[in-house]
Design a protein around this motif. Structure first.
Motif, short mmCIF file in Angstrom:
data_model
loop_
_atom_site.label_atom_id
_atom_site.label_comp_id
_atom_site.label_asym_id
_atom_site.label_seq_id
_atom_site.Cartn_x
_atom_site.Cartn_y
_atom_site.Cartn_z
N UNK A 2 0.81 -1.21 0.00
CA UNK A 2 0.00 0.00 0.00
C UNK A 2 0.84 1.26 0.00
N UNK A 3 1.95 1.24 0.71
CA UNK A 3 2.84 2.40 0.77
C UNK A 3 3.46 2.70 -0.58
N UNK A 4 3.82 1.66 -1.32
CA UNK A 4 4.39 1.84 -2.66
C UNK A 4 3.39 2.56 -3.56
N UNK A 5 2.12 2.20 -3.46
CA UNK A 5 1.10 2.86 -4.26
C UNK A 5 1.00 4.35 -3.98
N UNK A 6 1.06 4.72 -2.72
CA UNK A 6 0.99 6.14 -2.35
C UNK A 6 2.19 6.90 -2.91
N UNK A 7 3.36 6.29 -2.88
CA UNK A 7 4.58 6.95 -3.39
C UNK A 7 4.50 7.21 -4.89
N UNK A 8 3.73 6.38 -5.62
CA UNK A 8 3.58 6.58 -7.07
C UNK A 8 2.98 7.94 -7.39
N UNK A 9 2.15 8.46 -6.51
CA UNK A 9 1.45 9.71 -6.76
C UNK A 9 2.43 10.87 -6.96
N UNK A 10 3.60 10.82 -6.32
CA UNK A 10 4.54 11.93 -6.38
C UNK A 10 5.02 12.20 -7.81
N UNK A 11 5.61 11.23 -8.52
CA UNK A 11 6.02 11.51 -9.90
C UNK A 11 4.84 11.77 -10.83
N UNK A 12 3.69 11.16 -10.54
CA UNK A 12 2.52 11.38 -11.39
C UNK A 12 2.09 12.85 -11.37
N UNK A 13 1.97 13.43 -10.20
CA UNK A 13 1.56 14.83 -10.10
C UNK A 13 2.65 15.77 -10.62
N UNK A 14 3.90 15.34 -10.52
CA UNK A 14 5.02 16.16 -10.99
C UNK A 14 5.07 16.22 -12.52
N UNK A 15 4.91 15.07 -13.18
CA UNK A 15 5.04 15.02 -14.64
C UNK A 15 3.75 15.39 -15.36
N UNK A 16 2.63 14.94 -14.83
CA UNK A 16 1.35 15.14 -15.52
C UNK A 16 0.69 16.43 -15.02
N UNK A 17 1.30 17.56 -15.36
CA UNK A 17 0.84 18.84 -14.84
C UNK A 17 -0.48 19.30 -15.45
N UNK A 18 -0.71 18.93 -16.71
CA UNK A 18 -1.89 19.42 -17.40
C UNK A 18 -2.12 18.56 -18.64
N UNK A 19 -3.16 18.89 -19.40
CA UNK A 19 -3.41 18.22 -20.67
C UNK A 19 -2.40 18.70 -21.72
N UNK A 20 -2.22 17.97 -22.82
CA UNK A 20 -1.14 18.28 -23.76
C UNK A 20 -1.15 19.71 -24.32
N UNK A 21 -2.33 20.26 -24.59
CA UNK A 21 -2.34 21.58 -25.21
C UNK A 21 -1.89 22.69 -24.25
N UNK A 22 -1.92 22.42 -22.93
CA UNK A 22 -1.53 23.43 -21.94
C UNK A 22 -0.27 23.07 -21.17
N UNK A 23 0.21 21.84 -21.34
CA UNK A 23 1.36 21.39 -20.56
C UNK A 23 2.61 22.17 -20.97
N UNK A 24 3.32 22.78 -20.01
CA UNK A 24 4.48 23.61 -20.36
C UNK A 24 5.69 22.83 -20.86
N UNK A 25 5.72 21.52 -20.64
CA UNK A 25 6.89 20.73 -21.01
C UNK A 25 6.73 19.97 -22.32
N UNK A 26 5.58 20.09 -22.98
CA UNK A 26 5.36 19.39 -24.26
C UNK A 26 6.00 20.18 -25.39
N UNK A 27 6.77 19.50 -26.23
CA UNK A 27 7.36 20.17 -27.39
C UNK A 27 6.26 20.50 -28.40
N UNK A 28 6.50 21.50 -29.23
CA UNK A 28 5.50 21.89 -30.21
C UNK A 28 5.24 20.77 -31.21
#
Length: 386
Positions: A170-196
């Motif tokens: 269960x603890x491993x599952x909770x830790x997964x949330x950290x990189x998910x929220x860090x990388x998946x900031x928004x949808x593709x058209x608004x995400x600041x890290x998506x290349x054109x």
């Protein structure tokens, strides 16, 4: 900062979440002999727990689909994995039928969200020609989870016991949330890290690219409107008839290997992974095969051919099990079960991703969740019958 191929990082995280999902649910079958003994429960109680899980899982798929359409995949995945991780930890503190039923029910509700969420996320982040491959990567996580689960769970169990094993998972599952929220900031058209370049590729046929004049995304269709299309019924019927194949093996294969061939937990761990590794290969190859077909055929025809080929392999595998598996040749069963699961995964990724072919974003989660609920109803019947 720009990240090249960000969509592949997103699907990798979903793949990892799927592995965690299946390790968590596989733990119950593998730990049951000792867990049931400690709790004073038997295999009839195990069957009840499977049905409690599946009933909540069935409801959770539809509810999760609607939830993801309301709050989006970023927060939706976060809610799902926190719920199922908490439920996994709760298993360690159960004392009997009632408390274990609560834990299994919460686990079912939480884990259900992964499937409609993945279909919706793939529709947001991938063009149509790549969605089957993305879905195959996601689905392979279920197979890889079943491959690694016996080794992880047996190791944790022998070191710490079944209660602590659940807490760690269960603890491993909770830790997964950290990189998910860090990388998946928004949808593709608004995400600041998506290349054109990647943004243009995704938005050419993304499922929710169309907006009204006010800039507000189109609303989700009602369930009644979705069901007014015959294509929706095709998705529902495919899931209804196909999904029990997976759950039949996932729910009962460890028990079958133990009772029919007398295999211990360690021996099951040393052999069952072969079947699920074949299933993982089916997920990836099925997605790749569809992509190849789409170069010369329509999306519709490519998906139908892949689904037919997968179904044929499932049929051949089951006939082989009936004809060739005896009391002493359990490895024959392992390989033929692997063929069935290979065929299933070869086909199911295309069935699941049809939702994102038919509708735009606000309705995809609803159809995917409804299809998951329908498939789970069949699973409930199969488990009761078994």
């Amino acid at each position: 900062m720009k990240i090249k191929g960000l969509r592949w990082w997103i699907i990798t995280l979903i793949f990892i979440a799927t592995v965690i999902n299946y390790v968590d649910r596989t733990a119950f079958a593998l730990l049951w002999p000792e867990m049931g003994k400690d709790l004073g429960m038997d295999n009839s109680d195990y069957a009840i727990m499977l049905n409690v899980f599946m009933a909540c899982y069935a409801a959770g798929k539809f509810l999760s689909g609607k939830l993801y359409d309301k709050i989006g995949t970023r927060i939706g995945f976060t809610v799902s994995i926190i719920v199922w991780s908490f439920a996994s930890i709760l298993h360690a503190f159960t004392k009997g039928l009632v408390s274990l039923s609560i834990a299994r029910g919460l686990l079912g509700v939480g884990e259900a969200g992964l499937w409609p969420g993945a279909v919706k996320s793939n529709g947001e982040w991938f063009p149509a020609k790549q969605r089957a491959l993305a879905q195959g990567i996601f689905n392979s996580g279920a197979s890889i989870g079943n491959v690694v689960a016996p080794f992880i769970i047996v190791y944790l169990y022998t070191k710490f016991g079944w209660q602590t094993t659940y807490i760690i998972l269960g603890t491993v599952g909770v830790l997964w949330v950290i990189p998910w929220l860090f990388l998946n900031k928004s949808t593709p058209e608004k995400h600041p890290w998506v290349t054109q370049e990647e943004r243009d590729l995704i938005l050419t046929d993304r499922i929710d690219k169309q907006e009204d004049l006010s800039g507000t995304k189109t609303k989700s269709l009602s369930v009644g409107k979705i069901l007014s299309y015959k294509e929706s019924w095709g998705v529902l019927l495919c899931r209804f008839f196909m999904e029990p194949i997976w759950w039949f093996f996932a729910g009962w294969m460890p028990i079958y290997l133990n009772k029919t061939f007398g295999l211990s937990i360690e021996e099951i761990a040393a052999t069952m992974w072969i079947s699920y590794l074949m299933a993982a290969a089916g997920s990836i190859i099925g997605g790749w095969f569809t992509g190849i077909l789409m170069k010369s055929r329509s999306v519709d025809i490519a998906r139908k051919i892949t689904i037919f080929v997968g179904g044929l392999l499932v049929f051949i595998g089951f006939v082989g099990i009936i004809q060739f598996v005896g009391e002493n040749n359990f490895m024959t069963f392992i390989y033929l079960a692997g063929l069935v699961l290979f065929g299933f995964q070869f086909a199911i990724g295309n069935v699941q991703t049809i939702s994102s072919d038919l509708f735009r974003g606000p309705s995809v989660g609803t159809l995917a969740g409804l299809a998951g609920t329908v498939s789970s109803i069949t699973n409930d019947y199969e488990l009761v019958y078994r």
